[in-house]
Enzyme design. Structure first.
Site, PDB file in Angstrom:
ATOM      1  N   ASP A  15       0.976  -1.057   0.048  1.00 19.56           N
ATOM      2  CA  ASP A  15       0.046   0.004   0.214  1.00 19.56           C
ATOM      3  C   ASP A  15       0.924   1.388  -0.106  1.00 19.56           C
ATOM      4  O   ASP A  15       0.536   2.000  -0.791  1.00 19.56           O
ATOM      5  CB  ASP A  15      -1.252   0.179   1.348  1.00 19.56           C
ATOM      6  CG  ASP A  15      -2.160   0.534   1.108  1.00 19.56           C
ATOM      7  OD1 ASP A  15      -2.143   1.741   0.360  1.00 19.56           O
ATOM      8  OD2 ASP A  15      -3.000   0.575   2.082  1.00 19.56           O
ATOM      9  N   HIS A 207      -8.131  -1.820   8.694  1.00 19.08           N
ATOM     10  CA  HIS A 207      -6.835  -1.018   7.611  1.00 19.08           C
ATOM     11  C   HIS A 207      -7.600   0.253   7.990  1.00 19.08           C
ATOM     12  O   HIS A 207      -8.752   0.700   6.734  1.00 19.08           O
ATOM     13  CB  HIS A 207      -7.534  -2.126   6.275  1.00 19.08           C
ATOM     14  CG  HIS A 207      -6.921  -1.764   5.417  1.00 19.08           C
ATOM     15  ND1 HIS A 207      -5.078  -2.102   4.755  1.00 19.08           N
ATOM     16  CD2 HIS A 207      -6.221  -0.335   4.376  1.00 19.08           C
ATOM     17  CE1 HIS A 207      -4.566  -1.689   4.036  1.00 19.08           C
ATOM     18  NE2 HIS A 207      -5.093  -0.467   3.855  1.00 19.08           N
ATOM     19  N   HIS A 209      -6.689   4.755   6.722  1.00 20.53           N
ATOM     20  CA  HIS A 209      -5.520   5.671   6.811  1.00 20.53           C
ATOM     21  C   HIS A 209      -6.231   6.885   7.211  1.00 20.53           C
ATOM     22  O   HIS A 209      -7.370   6.792   7.990  1.00 20.53           O
ATOM     23  CB  HIS A 209      -5.789   5.938   5.026  1.00 20.53           C
ATOM     24  CG  HIS A 209      -5.783   4.684   4.358  1.00 20.53           C
ATOM     25  ND1 HIS A 209      -4.251   4.972   3.026  1.00 20.53           N
ATOM     26  CD2 HIS A 209      -5.817   3.124   4.319  1.00 20.53           C
ATOM     27  CE1 HIS A 209      -3.751   3.856   2.990  1.00 20.53           C
ATOM     28  NE2 HIS A 209      -5.143   2.856   2.807  1.00 20.53           N
ATOM     29  N   CYS A 240      -4.078   5.517  -2.051  1.00 17.85           N
ATOM     30  CA  CYS A 240      -4.027   4.492  -3.962  1.00 17.85           C
ATOM     31  C   CYS A 240      -4.581   5.474  -4.596  1.00 17.85           C
ATOM     32  O   CYS A 240      -5.072   6.036  -4.417  1.00 17.85           O
ATOM     33  CB  CYS A 240      -6.246   3.562  -3.175  1.00 17.85           C
ATOM     34  SG  CYS A 240      -6.357   3.110  -4.374  1.00 17.85           S
ATOM     35  N   ASN A 249      -1.372   5.319   5.601  1.00 15.03           N
ATOM     36  CA  ASN A 249      -1.957   4.679   6.160  1.00 15.03           C
ATOM     37  C   ASN A 249      -1.462   5.442   7.620  1.00 15.03           C
ATOM     38  O   ASN A 249      -0.644   5.500   8.097  1.00 15.03           O
ATOM     39  CB  ASN A 249      -1.643   2.788   5.671  1.00 15.03           C
ATOM     40  CG  ASN A 249      -1.685   2.502   4.658  1.00 15.03           C
ATOM     41  OD1 ASN A 249      -1.583   2.711   3.803  1.00 15.03           O
ATOM     42  ND2 ASN A 249      -2.889   1.453   5.151  1.00 15.03           N
TER      43      ASN A 249
HETATM   44  N1  COA Z   1      -1.513  -8.614 -12.907  1.00 16.71           N
HETATM   45  C1  COA Z   1      -0.894  -8.531 -14.056  1.00 16.71           C
HETATM   46  N2  COA Z   1      -1.411  -8.260 -15.149  1.00 16.71           N
HETATM   47  C2  COA Z   1      -2.510  -8.545 -15.343  1.00 16.71           C
HETATM   48  C3  COA Z   1      -3.125  -8.429 -13.774  1.00 16.71           C
HETATM   49  C4  COA Z   1      -2.993  -9.462 -12.316  1.00 16.71           C
HETATM   50  N3  COA Z   1      -3.444  -9.553 -11.731  1.00 16.71           N
HETATM   51  N4  COA Z   1      -4.696  -8.651 -14.212  1.00 16.71           N
HETATM   52  C5  COA Z   1      -5.015  -8.370 -16.003  1.00 16.71           C
HETATM   53  N5  COA Z   1      -3.045  -8.382 -16.098  1.00 16.71           N
HETATM   54  C6  COA Z   1      -2.972  -7.409 -17.550  1.00 16.71           C
HETATM   55  C7  COA Z   1      -3.153  -7.855 -18.939  1.00 16.71           C
HETATM   56  O1  COA Z   1      -2.913  -9.738 -18.738  1.00 16.71           O
HETATM   57  C8  COA Z   1      -4.215  -7.241 -19.825  1.00 16.71           C
HETATM   58  O2  COA Z   1      -2.237  -7.167 -20.492  1.00 16.71           O
HETATM   59  P1  COA Z   1      -1.632  -6.627 -21.388  1.00 16.71           P
HETATM   60  O3  COA Z   1      -2.472  -5.296 -21.666  1.00 16.71           O
HETATM   61  O4  COA Z   1      -0.869  -6.576 -21.564  1.00 16.71           O
HETATM   62  O5  COA Z   1      -3.319  -7.858 -23.117  1.00 16.71           O
HETATM   63  C9  COA Z   1      -4.167  -6.321 -18.902  1.00 16.71           C
HETATM   64  O6  COA Z   1      -3.502  -6.131 -17.926  1.00 16.71           O
HETATM   65  C10 COA Z   1      -5.472  -5.714 -18.673  1.00 16.71           C
HETATM   66  O7  COA Z   1      -6.285  -7.007 -19.112  1.00 16.71           O
HETATM   67  P2  COA Z   1      -7.595  -6.753 -18.173  1.00 16.71           P
HETATM   68  O8  COA Z   1      -8.739  -7.727 -17.743  1.00 16.71           O
HETATM   69  O9  COA Z   1      -8.390  -6.365 -19.969  1.00 16.71           O
HETATM   70  O10 COA Z   1      -7.075  -5.502 -17.470  1.00 16.71           O
HETATM   71  P3  COA Z   1      -8.633  -5.009 -17.060  1.00 16.71           P
HETATM   72  O11 COA Z   1      -8.679  -3.199 -18.147  1.00 16.71           O
HETATM   73  O12 COA Z   1     -10.240  -4.602 -17.359  1.00 16.71           O
HETATM   74  O13 COA Z   1      -8.376  -4.349 -15.558  1.00 16.71           O
HETATM   75  C11 COA Z   1      -6.656  -4.655 -13.524  1.00 16.71           C
HETATM   76  C12 COA Z   1      -7.741  -3.819 -14.992  1.00 16.71           C
HETATM   77  C13 COA Z   1      -7.771  -5.196 -12.940  1.00 16.71           C
HETATM   78  C14 COA Z   1      -5.429  -5.684 -14.734  1.00 16.71           C
HETATM   79  C15 COA Z   1      -5.399  -3.118 -13.735  1.00 16.71           C
HETATM   80  O14 COA Z   1      -6.442  -2.254 -13.593  1.00 16.71           O
HETATM   81  C16 COA Z   1      -4.933  -3.415 -11.818  1.00 16.71           C
HETATM   82  O15 COA Z   1      -3.781  -4.415 -11.988  1.00 16.71           O
HETATM   83  N6  COA Z   1      -5.456  -2.258 -11.220  1.00 16.71           N
HETATM   84  C17 COA Z   1      -5.097  -3.194  -9.953  1.00 16.71           C
HETATM   85  C18 COA Z   1      -5.252  -1.901  -8.825  1.00 16.71           C
HETATM   86  C19 COA Z   1      -5.129  -2.231  -7.674  1.00 16.71           C
HETATM   87  O16 COA Z   1      -3.883  -1.891  -7.409  1.00 16.71           O
HETATM   88  N7  COA Z   1      -5.562  -1.194  -6.888  1.00 16.71           N
HETATM   89  C20 COA Z   1      -4.488  -1.055  -5.681  1.00 16.71           C
HETATM   90  C21 COA Z   1      -4.768  -1.549  -4.482  1.00 16.71           C
HETATM   91  S1  COA Z   1      -6.735  -2.450  -4.295  1.00 16.71           S
HETATM   92 ZN    ZN Z   2      -5.346   0.617   1.864  1.00 18.37          ZN
END
Ligand code: COA
Ligand code: ZN
Length: 305
Positions: A15, A207, A209, A240, A249
């Site tokens: 985080d 959790h 912040h 975030c 946090n």
């Molecule tokens: N780890 C690594 N790559 C990931 C993944 C994961 N968990 N989930 C999806 N991807 C990749 C896909 O393979 C795709 O790759 P490409 O563009 O090379 O083909 C790309 O991400 C988009 O995938 P898609 O399924 O279309 O995702 P999306 O656009 O619907 O969603 C997320 C996007 C969810 C993958 C992205 O926004 C994300 O990782 N968010 C994390 C948010 C986060 O960490 N928030 C803070 C903590 S709560």
């Molecule tokens: Zn948090």
């Protein structure tokens, strides 16, 4: 009488670092995790398996876990996952505990992972089923459990329904996350008391912040309800990238000091915690350091002389 234990999970390496303008090198992330372990933190959220395009600071989390495993790292480490792909990557990297995120609002679910609340629930149920077979623990964290930056205040009944569903489904822990730091202690006391009354405190955690300077007061309110598991972040790092207005946090530095003074056992060595906090500040250049640090350092220096 043996002091009562409170289990703190330091989420700084996840985080904390995910929201930093500066992306740390893998060896710097590992050094921070090792410093937290040396300070006695029993659990560390060491990274997340998320899209490296969405969160560049978390790229290479598989290598962080690989390196820790190769050196026989003993402290319990956790990886956050947002979806099934994250679960598969975490499992492939030998992760033993995952935090899967659920949502108390559709607005946050869409912005964070492009899913609805219901879709995130469905995926989480499937992950729980697989994790039981794979021998992996699952912590279900409900994001925006008090307020959402997009949809406004959260109805506590929504959180209670999700919590009941996932505790019944066998989540190893259920954590309420105040993602943007908008909760106040009265709300926290009411919601946590209701959950503890219905489910017991054993698997529940919080959790917080510190955006509105109520992080510690919220911890206290939850402690009063019987909650004994908290996330916090070394030197108050955190936030975030997809939740506007989220700041750090509640600082591990502050929460450990408060809980120890209240007579709880956290297993944390304050001197070594200050070293980890200094490291977090040096590495990121932006960690606020918590609010008690200046006092704590003076106190520890006096004790040592
Ligand atoms: N780890 C690594 N790559 C990931 C993944 C994961 N968990 N989930 C999806 N991807 C990749 C896909 O393979 C795709 O790759 P490409 O563009 O090379 O083909 C790309 O991400 C988009 O995938 P898609 O399924 O279309 O995702 P999306 O656009 O619907 O969603 C997320 C996007 C969810 C993958 C992205 O926004 C994300 O990782 N968010 C994390 C948010 C986060 O960490 N928030 C803070 C903590 S709560
Ligand atoms: Zn948090």
């Amino acid at each position: 009488m043996t002091p009562e234990q409170i289990i703190i999970t330091d989420v700084g390496p996840r985080d904390g670092l995910q929201n930093q303008p500066k992306v740390l090198r893998l060896e710097q992330r590992i050094a921070l995790i090792e410093a937290l372990s040396a300070a006695g933190l029993p659990q560390i959220e060491a990274g997340s398996f998320v899209s490296p395009k969405a969160v560049p600071a978390m790229a290479g989390t598989d290598q962080v876990f690989g390196s820790l495993q190769s050196t026989g790292f003993k402290t319990s480490t956790i990886a956050l996952i947002p979806n099934m792909k994250g679960y598969q990557l975490a499992r492939g990297a030998g992760v033993k505990t995952v935090t899967m995120v659920l949502y108390a609002s559709d607005g946050m679910a869409q912005k964070n992972v492009a899913m609805s609340m219901a879709e995130a629930e469905e995926v989480t149920l499937e992950i729980l089923r697989l994790a039981k077979q794979d021998g992996i623990e699952v912590i279900a964290t409900i994001a925006v459990a008090f307020e959402c930056p997009f949809d406004g205040p959260t109805d506590p009944a929504v959180v209670e329904t999700i919590a009941a569903k996932f505790l019944a489904a066998g989540a190893d822990q259920l954590v309420l996350a105040d993602t943007i730091g908008a909760a106040h202690p009265q709300q926290v006391r009411e919601l946590t008391a209701a959950l503890v009354a219905n489910h017991g405190a054993e698997r529940l955690g919080c959790h917080f912040h510190d955006t509105r300077a109520m992080g510690l007061a919220n911890v206290y309110a939850a402690v009063e309800s019987g909650i004994r598991r908290f996330d916090s972040s070394i030197a108050g790092l955190g936030g975030c990238p997809f939740a506007p207005g989220a700041s750090g946090n509640v600082a591990t530095d502050d929460i450990v000091m408060m809980l120890q003074q209240m007579g709880f056992e956290t297993g944390v060595d304050l001197d070594k915690l200050m070293q980890a906090s200094d490291l977090a500040q040096v590495l990121t250049g932006t960690a606020p350091g918590g609010r008690s640090k200046a006092w704590l350092q003076g106190y520890l220096a006096k004790q040592a002389s």
